[in-house]
Design a protein around this motif. Sequence first.
Motif, PDB file in Angstrom:
ATOM      1  N   SER A   1      52.798  53.859  35.005  1.00 59.86           N
ATOM      2  CA  SER A   1      53.189  53.431  33.660  1.00 59.86           C
ATOM      3  C   SER A   1      54.626  53.846  33.341  1.00 59.86           C
ATOM      4  O   SER A   1      55.401  53.069  32.775  1.00 59.86           O
ATOM      5  CB  SER A   1      52.234  54.021  32.623  1.00 59.86           C
ATOM      6  OG  SER A   1      50.920  53.538  32.805  1.00 59.86           O
ATOM      7  N   ARG A   2      54.985  55.067  33.729  1.00 59.85           N
ATOM      8  CA  ARG A   2      56.337  55.555  33.433  1.00 59.85           C
ATOM      9  C   ARG A   2      57.388  54.826  34.275  1.00 59.85           C
ATOM     10  O   ARG A   2      58.494  54.557  33.802  1.00 59.85           O
ATOM     11  CB  ARG A   2      56.396  57.060  33.679  1.00 59.85           C
ATOM     12  CG  ARG A   2      55.525  57.853  32.701  1.00 59.85           C
ATOM     13  CD  ARG A   2      55.637  59.347  32.925  1.00 59.85           C
ATOM     14  NE  ARG A   2      54.812  60.096  31.984  1.00 59.85           N
ATOM     15  CZ  ARG A   2      54.730  61.425  31.956  1.00 59.85           C
ATOM     16  NH1 ARG A   2      55.421  62.147  32.842  1.00 59.85           N
ATOM     17  NH2 ARG A   2      53.958  62.017  31.065  1.00 59.85           N
TER      18      ARG A   2
ATOM     19  N   LYS B   1      57.150  51.733  35.307  1.00 64.35           N
ATOM     20  CA  LYS B   1      57.310  50.385  34.749  1.00 64.35           C
ATOM     21  C   LYS B   1      58.091  50.405  33.439  1.00 64.35           C
ATOM     22  O   LYS B   1      58.754  49.424  33.101  1.00 64.35           O
ATOM     23  CB  LYS B   1      55.939  49.736  34.540  1.00 64.35           C
ATOM     24  CG  LYS B   1      55.104  49.580  35.814  1.00 64.35           C
ATOM     25  CD  LYS B   1      55.843  48.875  36.924  1.00 64.35           C
ATOM     26  CE  LYS B   1      56.012  47.389  36.665  1.00 64.35           C
ATOM     27  NZ  LYS B   1      56.581  46.688  37.838  1.00 64.35           N
ATOM     28  N   GLU B   2      58.005  51.515  32.710  1.00 58.90           N
ATOM     29  CA  GLU B   2      58.813  51.641  31.494  1.00 58.90           C
ATOM     30  C   GLU B   2      60.292  51.762  31.848  1.00 58.90           C
ATOM     31  O   GLU B   2      61.148  51.180  31.186  1.00 58.90           O
ATOM     32  CB  GLU B   2      58.374  52.874  30.699  1.00 58.90           C
ATOM     33  CG  GLU B   2      57.016  52.712  30.019  1.00 58.90           C
ATOM     34  CD  GLU B   2      56.576  54.003  29.343  1.00 58.90           C
ATOM     35  OE1 GLU B   2      57.372  54.974  29.357  1.00 58.90           O
ATOM     36  OE2 GLU B   2      55.449  54.060  28.820  1.00 58.90           O
TER      37      GLU B   2
ATOM     38  N   ARG C   1      48.530  47.967  34.406  1.00 57.53           N
ATOM     39  CA  ARG C   1      49.724  48.764  34.146  1.00 57.53           C
ATOM     40  C   ARG C   1      50.946  48.263  34.895  1.00 57.53           C
ATOM     41  O   ARG C   1      51.989  48.886  34.854  1.00 57.53           O
ATOM     42  CB  ARG C   1      49.444  50.229  34.477  1.00 57.53           C
ATOM     43  CG  ARG C   1      48.331  50.831  33.622  1.00 57.53           C
ATOM     44  CD  ARG C   1      48.241  52.323  33.787  1.00 57.53           C
ATOM     45  NE  ARG C   1      47.050  52.857  33.110  1.00 57.53           N
ATOM     46  CZ  ARG C   1      46.945  54.097  32.666  1.00 57.53           C
ATOM     47  NH1 ARG C   1      47.949  54.939  32.808  1.00 57.53           N
ATOM     48  NH2 ARG C   1      45.842  54.508  32.076  1.00 57.53           N
TER      49      ARG C   1
ATOM     50  N   PRO D   1      61.000  47.934  34.817  1.00 61.97           N
ATOM     51  CA  PRO D   1      59.918  46.941  34.758  1.00 61.97           C
ATOM     52  C   PRO D   1      59.879  46.009  35.963  1.00 61.97           C
ATOM     53  O   PRO D   1      58.815  45.514  36.323  1.00 61.97           O
ATOM     54  CB  PRO D   1      60.229  46.158  33.464  1.00 61.97           C
ATOM     55  CG  PRO D   1      61.071  47.082  32.655  1.00 61.97           C
ATOM     56  CD  PRO D   1      61.883  47.873  33.635  1.00 61.97           C
TER      57      PRO D   1
END
Length: 487
Positions: A68-69, A71-72, A97, A75
């Motif tokens: 998740s981090r 992709k933040e 995710r 992306p």
Amino acid sequence: MIETRQILVVDDEESIRWTMRKALEREGYRVVLAADGVEGLTRATDPSIDLVLMDIKMPGADGLETLSRIKEARPELPVIIMTAFATLQAAVQAMKRGAYDYITKPFDFGELSILVRRVFEIRELTERVAQMEAFGGRPFDFEGVVGLCPAMQQIFKLVGKMAASDLTVLIRGESGTGKELLAKAIHYNSRRSARPFVAINCAAIPRDLLESELFGHERGAFTGASALRRGKFELAEGGTIFLDEIGDMDIGLQAKILRVLQERQFERVGGERPLSADVRVIAATNQNLETAVAQKSFREDLYYRLNVVAINLPLLGERSEDIPLLVNHFLHLFAEEQRQEPKTVSLEALELMLAYRWPGNVRELENVVKRACVLAPTSLILPEHLPAALLHVEEIGAAGGRSSFDRMLSQGITGELSRLKQERDGQIYSYFLATLERPLLLRVMERTGGNQLRAAELLGINRNTLRKKLRELGITPVRGDEEKTDR
């Protein structure tokens, strides 16, 4: 192959990092290593990293949290998750995710190589999977949908990729394979999860009443319609409607379902005002719809409207490797319902379950496990607690059940895998081939009296191939019959 591509491998096991580094470098990639999620996140922010291969279970920040981090921060960076846990929950969470894909340990490096190459070949065409919004309510229990077999793994990935869409889904499978369970998994993993999931079995309701059940009716629409009644499509507003056994639906009613899919509108029975239908449709059938279309009993245009995303659920007999997982799940489920400690299945009872063909599929297995839990007076489930059909499984072996040799081999491989995973990680395939080939060739050579020509014919391989194998395995053929045949 593009040699300048750089891959980040994130795994807390040093042996896995080392093995993957060697394998990927042989493919021409540059490899960067990280031992945990924190280090992996730091290295992934480097713009020179083109792909991340990351374990899902790590101390501290696990793979999903780190994913998740990543992709933040980036992306567009493709991430492939590596997991030893073959549950729908792990697969769905990874895909939701933003993972590009996931691969189950232990995996073949040839398979991984193809996957990595595909990432780079179609990277610009890869679409990000939108992350599901947080909804209230009780989450769906994904642990009930498990599978180690390739067919189930592909289904898990597909469910994750469909999370953000409203595409119509057609689930195909025999009775008892879990079509409604999968439909619920799709719904409760979608943006509509906070809204209703409404199921209706099209085969269980008389045809003259099904239209009213689906669309509702106005007061006075027919004899007995003393009040307005809302149908399933209205009750499912904003959510999902599951049309089970849609292949049994009357062809006249099929036209009205087609209108809902095309125009998102319907009318109550006896009504004159069209109503909107903000509903996702998931249909299921155990019939061959292509044959039904050819026989004019199912509308061709409706078939194509429903078949946007098709999911074919395998028979339980076709994925016997999943039986221990399902048995364990049902044992814990029953124990939770009864508020007691879960029972254990003996090896003899499990062997009978593995040998049985399961015509009733997963539903039959669930019933057998629950019945055994009730009959077993202690915490151990024995063969005598199973139905008679399973106790006589040996008698139906010739009719298509698993042979005793097949079961023995499967059990032996399972035991050896547990023992060899650490000491021969990355070499298990070659180890098993050699272990099985040597006794096979020894027995065949004994049976043919050392005659290599006859042995090759019996095995169905070339004589030169046989000679090469004998040399590799250190088997010295007995001379005699061979020389007579050669003359």
